[in-house]
Design an enzyme around this catalytic site. Structure first.
Site, PDB file in Angstrom:
ATOM      1  N   LYS A 170     -42.819  27.250 142.645  1.00 59.01           N
ATOM      2  CA  LYS A 170     -41.365  27.264 142.427  1.00 59.01           C
ATOM      3  C   LYS A 170     -40.833  28.425 143.255  1.00 59.01           C
ATOM      4  O   LYS A 170     -40.937  29.581 142.871  1.00 59.01           O
ATOM      5  CB  LYS A 170     -41.067  27.482 140.932  1.00 59.01           C
ATOM      6  N   GLY A 207     -38.496  27.447 136.848  1.00 60.28           N
ATOM      7  CA  GLY A 207     -39.444  28.564 136.806  1.00 60.28           C
ATOM      8  C   GLY A 207     -40.013  28.752 135.409  1.00 60.28           C
ATOM      9  O   GLY A 207     -41.220  28.869 135.211  1.00 60.28           O
ATOM     10  N   GLU A 245     -46.185  40.825 140.542  1.00 59.11           N
ATOM     11  CA  GLU A 245     -45.857  41.706 141.678  1.00 59.11           C
ATOM     12  C   GLU A 245     -44.386  42.038 141.494  1.00 59.11           C
ATOM     13  O   GLU A 245     -43.529  41.195 141.745  1.00 59.11           O
ATOM     14  CB  GLU A 245     -46.086  40.890 142.949  1.00 59.11           C
ATOM     15  N   CYS A 279     -39.880  45.215 148.373  1.00 58.57           N
ATOM     16  CA  CYS A 279     -40.261  45.845 147.099  1.00 58.57           C
ATOM     17  C   CYS A 279     -41.005  47.152 147.310  1.00 58.57           C
ATOM     18  O   CYS A 279     -40.914  48.057 146.510  1.00 58.57           O
ATOM     19  CB  CYS A 279     -41.069  44.879 146.245  1.00 58.57           C
ATOM     20  N   GLU A 369     -34.398  50.290 141.169  1.00 60.60           N
ATOM     21  CA  GLU A 369     -34.595  49.575 142.419  1.00 60.60           C
ATOM     22  C   GLU A 369     -33.256  49.012 142.876  1.00 60.60           C
ATOM     23  O   GLU A 369     -32.621  48.251 142.157  1.00 60.60           O
ATOM     24  CB  GLU A 369     -35.604  48.445 142.210  1.00 60.60           C
TER      25      GLU A 369
HETATM   26  P1  NAP Z   1     -35.861  37.238 140.151  1.00 61.69           P
HETATM   27  O1  NAP Z   1     -34.796  36.596 139.371  1.00 61.69           O
HETATM   28  O2  NAP Z   1     -36.912  37.995 139.452  1.00 61.69           O
HETATM   29  O3  NAP Z   1     -36.507  36.094 141.070  1.00 61.69           O
HETATM   30  C1  NAP Z   1     -37.873  35.898 141.361  1.00 61.69           C
HETATM   31  C2  NAP Z   1     -38.299  34.448 141.120  1.00 61.69           C
HETATM   32  O4  NAP Z   1     -38.320  34.208 139.699  1.00 61.69           O
HETATM   33  C3  NAP Z   1     -37.333  33.423 141.693  1.00 61.69           C
HETATM   34  O5  NAP Z   1     -38.046  32.281 142.098  1.00 61.69           O
HETATM   35  C4  NAP Z   1     -36.479  33.111 140.484  1.00 61.69           C
HETATM   36  O6  NAP Z   1     -35.773  31.905 140.560  1.00 61.69           O
HETATM   37  C5  NAP Z   1     -37.501  33.093 139.383  1.00 61.69           C
HETATM   38  N1  NAP Z   1     -36.974  33.267 138.023  1.00 61.69           N
HETATM   39  C6  NAP Z   1     -35.792  33.819 137.652  1.00 61.69           C
HETATM   40  N2  NAP Z   1     -35.664  33.782 136.307  1.00 61.69           N
HETATM   41  C7  NAP Z   1     -36.775  33.177 135.818  1.00 61.69           C
HETATM   42  C8  NAP Z   1     -37.237  32.837 134.505  1.00 61.69           C
HETATM   43  N3  NAP Z   1     -36.511  33.123 133.420  1.00 61.69           N
HETATM   44  N4  NAP Z   1     -38.440  32.228 134.384  1.00 61.69           N
HETATM   45  C9  NAP Z   1     -39.177  31.945 135.459  1.00 61.69           C
HETATM   46  N5  NAP Z   1     -38.800  32.238 136.722  1.00 61.69           N
HETATM   47  C10 NAP Z   1     -37.609  32.849 136.906  1.00 61.69           C
HETATM   48  O7  NAP Z   1     -35.242  38.174 141.230  1.00 61.69           O
HETATM   49  P2  NAP Z   1     -33.812  37.981 141.917  1.00 61.69           P
HETATM   50  O8  NAP Z   1     -32.765  37.589 140.910  1.00 61.69           O
HETATM   51  O9  NAP Z   1     -33.947  37.101 143.060  1.00 61.69           O
HETATM   52  O10 NAP Z   1     -33.531  39.472 142.378  1.00 61.69           O
HETATM   53  C11 NAP Z   1     -33.139  40.444 141.432  1.00 61.69           C
HETATM   54  C12 NAP Z   1     -33.821  41.755 141.705  1.00 61.69           C
HETATM   55  O11 NAP Z   1     -35.239  41.603 141.638  1.00 61.69           O
HETATM   56  C13 NAP Z   1     -33.622  42.334 143.089  1.00 61.69           C
HETATM   57  O12 NAP Z   1     -32.431  42.993 143.214  1.00 61.69           O
HETATM   58  C14 NAP Z   1     -34.809  43.229 143.224  1.00 61.69           C
HETATM   59  O13 NAP Z   1     -34.587  44.453 142.602  1.00 61.69           O
HETATM   60  C15 NAP Z   1     -35.877  42.495 142.499  1.00 61.69           C
HETATM   61  N6  NAP Z   1     -36.758  41.754 143.400  1.00 61.69           N
HETATM   62  C16 NAP Z   1     -37.987  42.231 143.639  1.00 61.69           C
HETATM   63  C17 NAP Z   1     -38.821  41.553 144.492  1.00 61.69           C
HETATM   64  C18 NAP Z   1     -40.194  42.032 144.787  1.00 61.69           C
HETATM   65  O14 NAP Z   1     -40.784  41.606 145.773  1.00 61.69           O
HETATM   66  N7  NAP Z   1     -40.782  42.877 143.982  1.00 61.69           N
HETATM   67  C19 NAP Z   1     -38.404  40.399 145.129  1.00 61.69           C
HETATM   68  C20 NAP Z   1     -37.127  39.913 144.848  1.00 61.69           C
HETATM   69  C21 NAP Z   1     -36.341  40.600 143.973  1.00 61.69           C
HETATM   70  P3  NAP Z   1     -34.269  31.964 141.173  1.00 61.69           P
HETATM   71  O15 NAP Z   1     -34.432  32.197 142.599  1.00 61.69           O
HETATM   72  O16 NAP Z   1     -33.707  30.644 140.847  1.00 61.69           O
HETATM   73  O17 NAP Z   1     -33.559  33.093 140.465  1.00 61.69           O
END
Ligand code: NAP
Ligand code: MG
Length: 462
Positions: A170, A207, A245, A279, A369
């Site tokens: 996903k 997800g 991660e 990250c 972050e």
């Molecule tokens: P996120 O919501 O954690 O997204 C990561 C993945 O998880 C995406 O595929 C997302 O789908 C999915 N997801 C979201 N809610 C979920 C749930 N309840 N159950 C299962 N899967 C779920 O991150 P984001 O909203 O894109 O970014 C928010 C913040 O996360 C950023 O500002 C940053 O600080 C951090 N981030 C960290 C990394 C890293 O590499 N460590 C990468 C990206 C973001 P959707 O795309 O549909 O939301």
């Protein structure tokens, strides 16, 4: 941009059960460039069943044949590198050169590394009167973010396939076209039907359904710490293995004997690259009090040079989030020396390369972050103070140490609570384990350590 209106399940592109779609937007000009289906729990279920059905055959496939399919996958990625780089640029907004060298270049190296590891890894060993087997853990539910859309996928799928696992992916809603291009590459590489499956959709819908599905044995997640905690709770309740991660707030520690200009310039480049959406970015620069003013001036000059050359951030919400942090930094008393919260362009989700001086360890911008092109420069009094500041967040993903003497840098790095440290500008190593201490995660990706995450151990006694 090319977009499939189906999902890659059991070796074919099939329509989603529901009618919801995700519109894909180019963050550089805010234009819609395509749409993909938004799958739900029913699509996830179909995909997990396909992965379960394919598991016995793939797990029993000789490692050399799995290696051959991974080598073919790498070759397809090489052949399609230009097209995939354009797709990454269109949906993530990264400059094309960065897409070619990093967003596509790194996954090609990682896919190649797992082609080799699958062929050479000791899946069987003798310990005394036992034979110990490393067996695939089963069906992997992979959930990936948008910041390195292809790399994050390959860093999970390649070791999983090398181990003999099957996968349901996903990907992030912002970057589904890169995931579709990857699915095409898997197909072209001759990976059998059902071994790799793709369900595009929203995190809280598709997800979550994937993390909760009883047919999934391991959930491998990369993304925010907030969602990671939810995934870990779901997996914990079902006694599923989980790999996380998560976020970071890494320190770039410049010790007094270091080449200051080099350390600052490389540090600024590290933060501004990919518009700060990394990250492991070294978002806190730690400089000795005596060199502080000089370092701040160098950092401000370096950031100003980036000007328009960095791409936008991924979407409007992310831009508002990053601007909010910049405003918070100002409100909490940090001194802006480059950039700021104002939009540098009318169109596109751009944020100016921003540097803050006079940042103290307790400020929000030194703790949370930001995931944008924002660097905080902090002063330390002595090495113990530097170590306290470096270790003083909930995160521990990466970092850097610069010193006149390599042994001094290594001694400091060994005391850092973090999973990876670059010494005096050490280069990226696609075989080195990557992952976090503390709330930056659980488990490691890349190389042989990344492969081990997808294996479980069986011993037979004789
Ligand atoms: P996120 O919501 O954690 O997204 C990561 C993945 O998880 C995406 O595929 C997302 O789908 C999915 N997801 C979201 N809610 C979920 C749930 N309840 N159950 C299962 N899967 C779920 O991150 P984001 O909203 O894109 O970014 C928010 C913040 O996360 C950023 O500002 C940053 O600080 C951090 N981030 C960290 C990394 C890293 O590499 N460590 C990468 C990206 C973001 P959707 O795309 O549909 O939301
Ligand atoms: Mg999200």
């Amino acid at each position: 941009m090319k977009a499939h209106d189906g999902m890659y399940i059991d070796g074919t592109w099939r329509p989603a059960v529901g009618r919801d779609v995700i519109e894909v937007v180019n963050p550089a000009d805010e234009q819609v460039i395509g749409q993909v289906p938004a799958g739900d729990a029913r699509d996830v279920d179909t995909a997990v069943r396909a992965a379960r059905a394919a598991l016995p055959g793939w797990a029993a496939t000789p490692p050399a044949e799995r290696a051959a399919r991974l080598a073919a996958l790498r070759d397809v990625l090489v052949a399609r590198a230009g097209e995939i780089a354009e797709t990454v640029t269109a949906e993530l907004g990264s400059p094309l050169k960065l897409s070619q060298t990093v967003h596509v270049g790194a996954p090609i190296a990682v896919a190649g590394s797992y082609a080799e590891l699958a062929a050479t890894y000791a899946f069987e060993e003798r310990i005394g009167n036992s034979t110990v087997y490393q067996e695939p853990i089963g069906v992997v539910g992979a959930i990936t973010p948008w910041n390195y859309p292809l790399h994050q996928i390959v860093a999970k799928v390649a070791p999983a396939l090398a181990a003999g696992c099957t996968v349901v992916l996903k990907p992030a809603e912002d970057t589904p076209l890169t995931a579709q291009a990857f699915a095409e590459a898997v197909h072209e590489a001759g990976v059998p039907a059902g071994v790799f499956n793709l369900v595009t959709g929203l995190g809280p819908v598709a997800g979550q359904a994937l993390a909760e599905h009883p047919g999934v044995d391991l959930v491998s997640f990369t993304g925010s710490t907030a969602v990671g905690k939810k995934i870990a709770a779901i997996a914990g309740a079902a006694v599923k293995k989980v790999a996380l991660e998560l976020g970071g707030k890494s320190a770039n520690v410049i010790l007094p004997g270091a080449d200051l200009a080099k350390a600052v310039n490389v540090g600024v480049a590290n933060v501004m690259s990919n518009s700060g959406q990394t990250c492991s970015a070294w978002t806190r620069m730690l400089v000795h009090r005596d060199q502080y003013d000089e370092a701040v001036e160098l950092a401000a000059t370096a950031a100003a040079k980036y000007g328009d050359r960095i791409g936008p951030v991924v979407n409007a919400k992310q831009r508002e989030r990053v601007r909010g942090y910049i405003e918070k930094g100002i409100a909490e008393g940090a001194r802006l020396v480059a950039g700021g919260p104002e939009a540098p362009r009318e169109r596109g989700y751009f944020v100016s390369p921003t540097v803050f001086a006079d940042v103290t360890p307790g400020m929000t911008i030194a703790q949370e972050e930001i995931f944008g092109p924002v660097l905080s420069v902090l002063a330390y009094e002595d090495e113990e103070d530097a170590l306290r500041i470096a270790n003083g967040t909930v995160y521990g993903l990466a970092g850097a140490v610069w010193a006149g003497d390599e042994a001094e840098a290594v001694a400091f790095a060994r005391r850092m609570e973090t999973g990876q440290v670059d010494i005096n500008g050490g280069r990226f190593n696609p075989l080195a384990p990557f992952g976090g201490y503390k709330q930056s995660g659980v488990g490691r990706e890349l190389g042989v350590h990344g492969l081990a995450e997808y294996l479980q151990t069986k011993s037979l006694q004789f």
